[in-house]
Design an enzyme around this catalytic site. Structure first.
Site, short mmCIF file in Angstrom:
data_model
loop_
_atom_site.label_atom_id
_atom_site.label_comp_id
_atom_site.label_asym_id
_atom_site.label_seq_id
_atom_site.Cartn_x
_atom_site.Cartn_y
_atom_site.Cartn_z
N HIS A 64 0.84 -1.21 0.00
CA HIS A 64 0.00 0.00 0.00
C HIS A 64 0.87 1.26 0.00
CE1 HIS A 64 -3.13 -2.81 0.98
NE2 HIS A 64 -2.57 -3.13 2.12
N HIS A 94 5.39 6.70 6.68
CA HIS A 94 5.09 6.25 5.32
C HIS A 94 4.55 7.45 4.54
CE1 HIS A 94 1.31 6.06 7.49
NE2 HIS A 94 0.79 6.44 6.34
N HIS A 96 1.90 8.92 1.10
CA HIS A 96 0.82 8.75 0.13
C HIS A 96 1.15 9.71 -1.01
CE1 HIS A 96 -1.77 6.73 3.21
NE2 HIS A 96 -1.10 7.52 4.03
N GLU A 106 -3.44 13.42 1.10
CA GLU A 106 -4.73 12.96 1.63
C GLU A 106 -5.50 14.15 2.18
OE1 GLU A 106 -3.81 9.28 4.05
OE2 GLU A 106 -4.58 8.51 2.17
N HIS A 119 3.29 10.70 6.62
CA HIS A 119 2.62 10.42 7.89
C HIS A 119 3.59 9.78 8.87
CE1 HIS A 119 -1.57 10.27 5.80
NE2 HIS A 119 -1.19 11.52 6.10
N THR A 199 -6.25 6.41 7.66
CA THR A 199 -6.78 6.69 6.32
C THR A 199 -6.74 5.44 5.43
OG1 THR A 199 -4.62 7.30 5.44
CG2 THR A 199 -5.94 9.07 6.44
C1 LIG Z 1 -1.18 2.98 11.12
C2 LIG Z 1 -1.41 3.62 9.81
C3 LIG Z 1 -1.70 4.96 9.69
C4 LIG Z 1 -1.90 5.52 8.43
S1 LIG Z 1 -2.27 7.15 8.20
C5 LIG Z 1 -1.82 4.72 7.30
O1 LIG Z 1 -1.99 5.27 6.08
C6 LIG Z 1 -1.54 3.37 7.48
O2 LIG Z 1 -1.34 2.85 8.71
ZN LIG Z 2 -1.08 7.35 6.13
#
Ligand SMILES: Cc1cc(=S)c(O)co1
Ligand SMILES: [Zn+2]
Length: 262
Positions: A64, A94, A96, A106, A119, A199
């Site tokens: 992801h 991580h 996005h 986001e 994040h 999210t």
């Molecule tokens: C724990 C966690 C927080 C976010 S914000 C994410 O995208 C995935 O996992």
């Molecule tokens: Zn995130």
């Protein structure tokens, strides 16, 4: 096994409520932040990030996003202050991001979408015994969100983008020691804060969001390296470039966004 959530047409954010009804809950994230509607709260203390002894462990592609994980067995790297009643331990960070030339953050600011959003995920180890327990508790997590904007290259980010070839496919992991995310912070720690959620599924409503007003900058070339990652595993025949792994803004449902600045 079954139908797994993702960011595609058939399994993307619009479908998540089928497997995770809380997707339609009352404190979902992200949101569109409207600065003019945010309430300045003078009682919000500055955010403090004690990352000097942080211990990064590895970088991984979880199908992801790309995630850097930290040792969180003690309080060596914590966030405190701002809206937080106690310190929260850094667990992972991580990103996005969007496709080339597209938005991928986001949170949005009065409708403006940024190319990417970082994040930094922290958990309340004062009240809870594990990340998993904290992730399911209303005051369990604190996520620091930082927008990424295209501009001058980011010296600190090279260590991350240079490691991406090692985690191209879902399920890959590589050693990643000695990285301190403090280098990723913008000059100002002015922030907005509001009660929200993860999210991504399971979308638990356990996050106190702290979103910095100012972005960090990176070059288009560095941003392009994120898009060399794949959603798929190496053994899968369908090659799916990892991009547009963002959830769009969700209804505010009466929540107040507070600002630490005028
Ligand atoms: C724990 C966690 C927080 C976010 S914000 C994410 O995208 C995935 O996992
Ligand atoms: Zn995130």
């Amino acid at each position: 096994t079954g139908h797994h959530w993702g960011y595609g047409e058939a399994n993307g954010p619009a479908e998540w409520h089928k497997g995770y009804p809380i997707a339609q809950g009352s404190r979902q994230s992200p949101i569109d932040i409207v600065p003019g509607s945010a309430v300045y709260d003078a009682s919000l203390s500055p955010i403090s990030l004690f990352y000097n002894n942080c211990t990064s462990v590895n970088i991984t592609n979880n199908g992801h996003s790309v995630v850097v994980e930290f040792v969180d067995i003690d309080d060596r790297s914590v966030i405190q202050g701002g809206p937080l009643d106690n310190m929260y331990r850094l667990k992972q960070f991580h990103f996005h991001w969007g496709g080339k030339g597209c938005g991928g953050s986001e949170h949005t600011v009065s409708g403006k979408i940024y190319p990417s959003e970082l994040h930094l995920v922290h958990w309340n180890a004062v009240k809870y015994k594990s990340f998993g327990e904290a992730a399911a508790a209303s005051d369990g997590l604190a996520v620091l969100g930082i927008f990424l904007e295209i501009g001058i290259e980011h010296k600190g980010l090279h260590q991350i983008t240079d490691a991406m070839y090692m985690v191209k496919f879902k399920g890959t992991v590589a050693d990643f020691k000695g990285f301190n995310p403090k280098c990723l912070l913008p000059l100002s720690l002015d922030f907005w804060t509001y009660p929200g959620s993860l999210t991504t599924p399971p979308l638990f409503e356990s996050v106190t969001w702290i979103v910095l007003k100012d972005p960090m900058f990176l070059s288009e070339k560095q941003m392009g390296k994120f898009r060399t990652l794949n959603f798929n595993g190496e053994e899968e025949e369908s090659r799916r470039r990892m991009e547009n792994n963002f959830r769009p803004p969700q209804p505010l449902k009466g929540r107040t966004v507070r600002a630490s600045f005028r």
